[in-house]
Design a protein around this motif. Structure first.
Motif, PDB file in Angstrom:
ATOM      1  N   LEU A  81      -9.906   1.454  -3.452  1.00 24.20           N
ATOM      2  CA  LEU A  81     -10.215   2.865  -3.692  1.00 24.20           C
ATOM      3  C   LEU A  81      -8.991   3.704  -3.357  1.00 24.20           C
ATOM      4  N   ILE A  82      -8.725   4.701  -4.184  1.00 20.96           N
ATOM      5  CA  ILE A  82      -7.571   5.575  -3.968  1.00 20.96           C
ATOM      6  C   ILE A  82      -8.052   7.023  -3.920  1.00 20.96           C
ATOM      7  N   LYS A  83      -7.673   7.713  -2.846  1.00 20.50           N
ATOM      8  CA  LYS A  83      -7.950   9.146  -2.743  1.00 20.50           C
ATOM      9  C   LYS A  83      -6.713   9.884  -3.213  1.00 20.50           C
ATOM     10  N   THR A  84      -6.835  10.564  -4.351  1.00 19.06           N
ATOM     11  CA  THR A  84      -5.672  11.195  -4.967  1.00 19.06           C
ATOM     12  C   THR A  84      -5.523  12.641  -4.525  1.00 19.06           C
ATOM     13  N   LYS A  85      -4.341  13.180  -4.784  1.00 20.05           N
ATOM     14  CA  LYS A  85      -4.073  14.586  -4.534  1.00 20.05           C
ATOM     15  C   LYS A  85      -4.140  15.354  -5.859  1.00 20.05           C
ATOM     16  N   ASP A  86      -4.111  16.691  -5.789  1.00 16.71           N
ATOM     17  CA  ASP A  86      -4.177  17.506  -7.000  1.00 16.71           C
ATOM     18  C   ASP A  86      -3.016  17.222  -7.944  1.00 16.71           C
ATOM     19  N   LYS A  87      -1.845  16.887  -7.372  1.00 15.29           N
ATOM     20  CA  LYS A  87      -0.663  16.669  -8.206  1.00 15.29           C
ATOM     21  C   LYS A  87      -0.493  15.212  -8.631  1.00 15.29           C
ATOM     22  N   SER A  88      -1.502  14.374  -8.365  1.00 10.57           N
ATOM     23  CA  SER A  88      -1.425  12.985  -8.800  1.00 10.57           C
ATOM     24  C   SER A  88      -1.413  12.913 -10.324  1.00 10.57           C
ATOM     25  N   ASP A  89      -0.626  11.998 -10.862  1.00  9.73           N
ATOM     26  CA  ASP A  89      -0.434  11.860 -12.304  1.00  9.73           C
ATOM     27  C   ASP A  89      -1.540  10.982 -12.881  1.00  9.73           C
ATOM     28  N   SER A  90      -2.433  11.586 -13.686  1.00  8.29           N
ATOM     29  CA  SER A  90      -3.558  10.839 -14.247  1.00  8.29           C
ATOM     30  C   SER A  90      -3.085   9.775 -15.230  1.00  8.29           C
ATOM     31  N   ASP A  91      -1.994  10.048 -15.970  1.00  8.85           N
ATOM     32  CA  ASP A  91      -1.483   9.060 -16.921  1.00  8.85           C
ATOM     33  C   ASP A  91      -1.023   7.796 -16.196  1.00  8.85           C
ATOM     34  N   THR A  92      -0.376   7.977 -15.053  1.00  7.81           N
ATOM     35  CA  THR A  92       0.075   6.817 -14.273  1.00  7.81           C
ATOM     36  C   THR A  92      -1.117   6.062 -13.712  1.00  7.81           C
ATOM     37  N   LEU A  93      -2.120   6.789 -13.232  1.00  6.70           N
ATOM     38  CA  LEU A  93      -3.318   6.156 -12.678  1.00  6.70           C
ATOM     39  C   LEU A  93      -4.069   5.348 -13.732  1.00  6.70           C
ATOM     40  N   ASN A  94      -4.030   5.818 -14.983  1.00  6.23           N
ATOM     41  CA  ASN A  94      -4.775   5.150 -16.052  1.00  6.23           C
ATOM     42  C   ASN A  94      -3.952   4.127 -16.821  1.00  6.23           C
ATOM     43  N   ASN A  95      -2.702   3.922 -16.416  1.00  4.98           N
ATOM     44  CA  ASN A  95      -1.844   2.986 -17.141  1.00  4.98           C
ATOM     45  C   ASN A  95      -2.306   1.546 -16.901  1.00  4.98           C
ATOM     46  N   ILE A  96      -2.655   0.864 -17.995  1.00  6.88           N
ATOM     47  CA  ILE A  96      -3.204  -0.490 -17.897  1.00  6.88           C
ATOM     48  C   ILE A  96      -2.170  -1.483 -17.382  1.00  6.88           C
ATOM     49  N   ILE A  97      -0.917  -1.341 -17.855  1.00  7.25           N
ATOM     50  CA  ILE A  97       0.127  -2.277 -17.435  1.00  7.25           C
ATOM     51  C   ILE A  97       0.334  -2.202 -15.924  1.00  7.25           C
ATOM     52  N   LEU A  98       0.369  -0.983 -15.405  1.00  2.39           N
ATOM     53  CA  LEU A  98       0.559  -0.798 -13.964  1.00  2.39           C
ATOM     54  C   LEU A  98      -0.639  -1.332 -13.181  1.00  2.39           C
ATOM     55  N   ARG A  99      -1.824  -1.066 -13.693  1.00  2.00           N
ATOM     56  CA  ARG A  99      -3.048  -1.540 -13.028  1.00  2.00           C
ATOM     57  C   ARG A  99      -3.065  -3.075 -12.951  1.00  2.00           C
TER      58      ARG A  99
ATOM     59  N   PHE B  54       0.819  -1.216   0.000  1.00  2.00           N
ATOM     60  CA  PHE B  54       0.000   0.000   0.000  1.00  2.00           C
ATOM     61  C   PHE B  54       0.856   1.270   0.000  1.00  2.00           C
ATOM     62  N   LEU B  55       1.953   1.246   0.748  1.00  2.00           N
ATOM     63  CA  LEU B  55       2.846   2.406   0.784  1.00  2.00           C
ATOM     64  C   LEU B  55       3.449   2.660  -0.597  1.00  2.00           C
ATOM     65  N   ASP B  56       3.863   1.589  -1.286  1.00  2.00           N
ATOM     66  CA  ASP B  56       4.442   1.738  -2.622  1.00  2.00           C
ATOM     67  C   ASP B  56       3.410   2.290  -3.607  1.00  2.00           C
ATOM     68  N   ILE B  57       2.177   1.820  -3.492  1.00  4.78           N
ATOM     69  CA  ILE B  57       1.103   2.317  -4.358  1.00  4.78           C
ATOM     70  C   ILE B  57       0.860   3.799  -4.090  1.00  4.78           C
ATOM     71  N   ALA B  58       0.845   4.155  -2.808  1.00  2.51           N
ATOM     72  CA  ALA B  58       0.631   5.560  -2.439  1.00  2.51           C
ATOM     73  C   ALA B  58       1.728   6.451  -3.007  1.00  2.51           C
ATOM     74  N   GLU B  59       2.962   5.971  -2.994  1.00  3.79           N
ATOM     75  CA  GLU B  59       4.084   6.769  -3.492  1.00  3.79           C
ATOM     76  C   GLU B  59       4.023   6.944  -5.004  1.00  3.79           C
ATOM     77  N   VAL B  60       3.731   5.861  -5.738  1.00  2.00           N
ATOM     78  CA  VAL B  60       3.744   5.960  -7.200  1.00  2.00           C
ATOM     79  C   VAL B  60       2.564   6.789  -7.712  1.00  2.00           C
ATOM     80  N   PHE B  61       1.448   6.802  -6.964  1.00  2.00           N
ATOM     81  CA  PHE B  61       0.278   7.566  -7.391  1.00  2.00           C
ATOM     82  C   PHE B  61       0.149   8.915  -6.693  1.00  2.00           C
TER      83      PHE B  61
END
Length: 397
Positions: free
Chosen positions: A208-226, A135-142
């Motif tokens: 469920l992920i609560k994102t911040k304003d500076k969260s990268d939408s491209d990373t969040l939508n990346n299928i390979i990462l998901r 979870f910590l790693d997910i929080a950092e990358v997103f």
């Protein structure tokens, strides 16, 4: 005449399509310009700080300049000359905004892929550990603020909340939150992004992920990462399910006798206080003989539900075998132990009220100690009290 037309054509080309020519003095005052670049005081200071210090007779030097007022990038070639006994610089500008934007996108994409590659490598190394550890790693990358993970089986529904700022994980049993498992991925639910939602054998899960304003939408939508995160989560859930099935009774979802004996020697021997509730379902044999074992199993499941509703980190429910159950609570006060028994009795009343089948009657013997106790002696006493209660309730029916 043709020469003037040619000069005008070249001038228009340099100004509109290439960038243009600027002549400045040693203080960066513009002496000549066929370019639309604005030289405000702020731009002039930035220009002066960025410009290479060329000398007369030296070769021209090339550098880059970003004009924040026009939002354009230039490649500038500068050379110094002597004009009217004063040093001046001639600057040839080439507009490279489009190319810079492309390279910037490529650089960002490269950075994103590098970040995802590192993340995938990191989670592959952690495949053998509890899935909560990621979870910590997910929080950092997103660049996330909070992660909530739900998992539901036939017998339980758990909610795990990881708060990044507090670096804390809260686990809780939940009811009546089936809506979360119906959400589609990438939709928003309760101010959170539904990142993954799926089924695995007998389990349902949702992150469920609560994102911040500076969260990268491209990373969040990346299928390979998901899919990499989904693979890790499902691998962890499968391992957890194997352990769960080895420790739990398949009919009721309570801990089984093997887990009971293990905890009895490892955990329940030396807590500060302990409450033991020895239980036995009344009339099970009669129900089996009269209505069949299917109805008897329903009665056992109903009995188990009264305990499942109470389970927490310090409250355990066990099916020892047949119609025998034990609930153990540790590190609680005498008042809490009595309240726990009252809540359990209320659970029986509620289930009997809304269930038209055979009424559930359970005998219970409860003991509590917060001193120097012997666990075996407490178990014997609880067993004796249970049989006394069983006889008393049979007289009432």
């Amino acid at each position: 005449m043709c020469g003037d037309i040619m000069k005008d054509m070249i001038s228009e080309f340099l100004q509109n399509d290439v960038g243009g020519v600027i002549v400045t003095d040693s203080d960066c005052n513009v002496l000549y310009s066929n370019n639309k670049i604005s030289m405000s005081e702020k731009t002039k200071i930035k220009w002066s700080n960025s410009m290479p210090k060329t000398k007369i007779g030296q070769n021209a030097e090339t550098w880059e300049f970003y004009n924040s007022e026009s939002k354009k990038y230039y490649q500038v070639t500068t050379k110094s000359y002597l004009f009217n006994n004063k040093i001046c610089q001639i600057h040839y500008l080439t507009d490279i905004s489009e190319y810079t934007s492309v390279f910037k996108n490529i650089s960002e994409l490269s950075t994103s892929w590098e970040r995802m590659s590192k993340f995938q490598t990191k989670i592959l190394k952690k495949l053998s550990i509890n899935y909560e550890e990621i979870f910590l790693d997910i929080a950092e990358v997103f660049i996330a603020e909070e992660i909530i993970f739900y998992v539901k089986s036939e017998f339980y529904a758990n909610k795990i909340t990881y708060n990044i700022s507090k670096d804390s994980i809260i686990r809780s049993r939940i009811e009546n939150e089936d809506n979360v498992f119906e959400q589609e991925e990438s939709n928003h639910y309760d101010n959170h992004l539904c990142y993954i939602n799926g089924k695995l054998d007998k389990l349902q899960y949702c992150m469920l992920i609560k994102t911040k304003d500076k969260s990268d939408s491209d990373t969040l939508n990346n299928i390979i990462l998901r899919n990499a995160i989904r693979l890790f989560i499902e691998n962890g859930l499968l391992k957890q399910q194997i352990i769960y099935e080895s420790e739990h009774d398949s009919l009721t979802g309570l801990y089984n006798k093997r887990k009971y004996l293990s905890l009895l020697s490892e955990n329940f021997g030396n807590p500060k206080s302990i409450a033991i509730y020895n239980m036995d379902v009344n009339n099970l044999k009669t129900v089996n003989d009269t209505y069949g074992h299917e109805m008897g199993d329903m009665l056992i499941k109903k009995a188990a539900r009264t305990l499942l509703m109470l389970e927490s980190e310090c409250i355990y429910g066990f099916r020892i075998g047949g119609d025998e159950f034990i609930m153990i609570a540790y590190n609680i006060s005498r008042e809490k132990a009595a309240e726990l028994k009252k809540n359990w009795e209320e659970n029986i009343s509620v289930l009997n009220k809304y269930d038209d089948n055979i009424p559930l009657v359970i005998a219970c013997g409860m003991v509590y100690d917060d001193g120097e106790y012997c666990i075996d002696e407490l178990l014997k006493k609880a067993d004796m009290l249970m049989y006394q209660d069983k006889k008393a309730k049979k007289l009432l029916t």
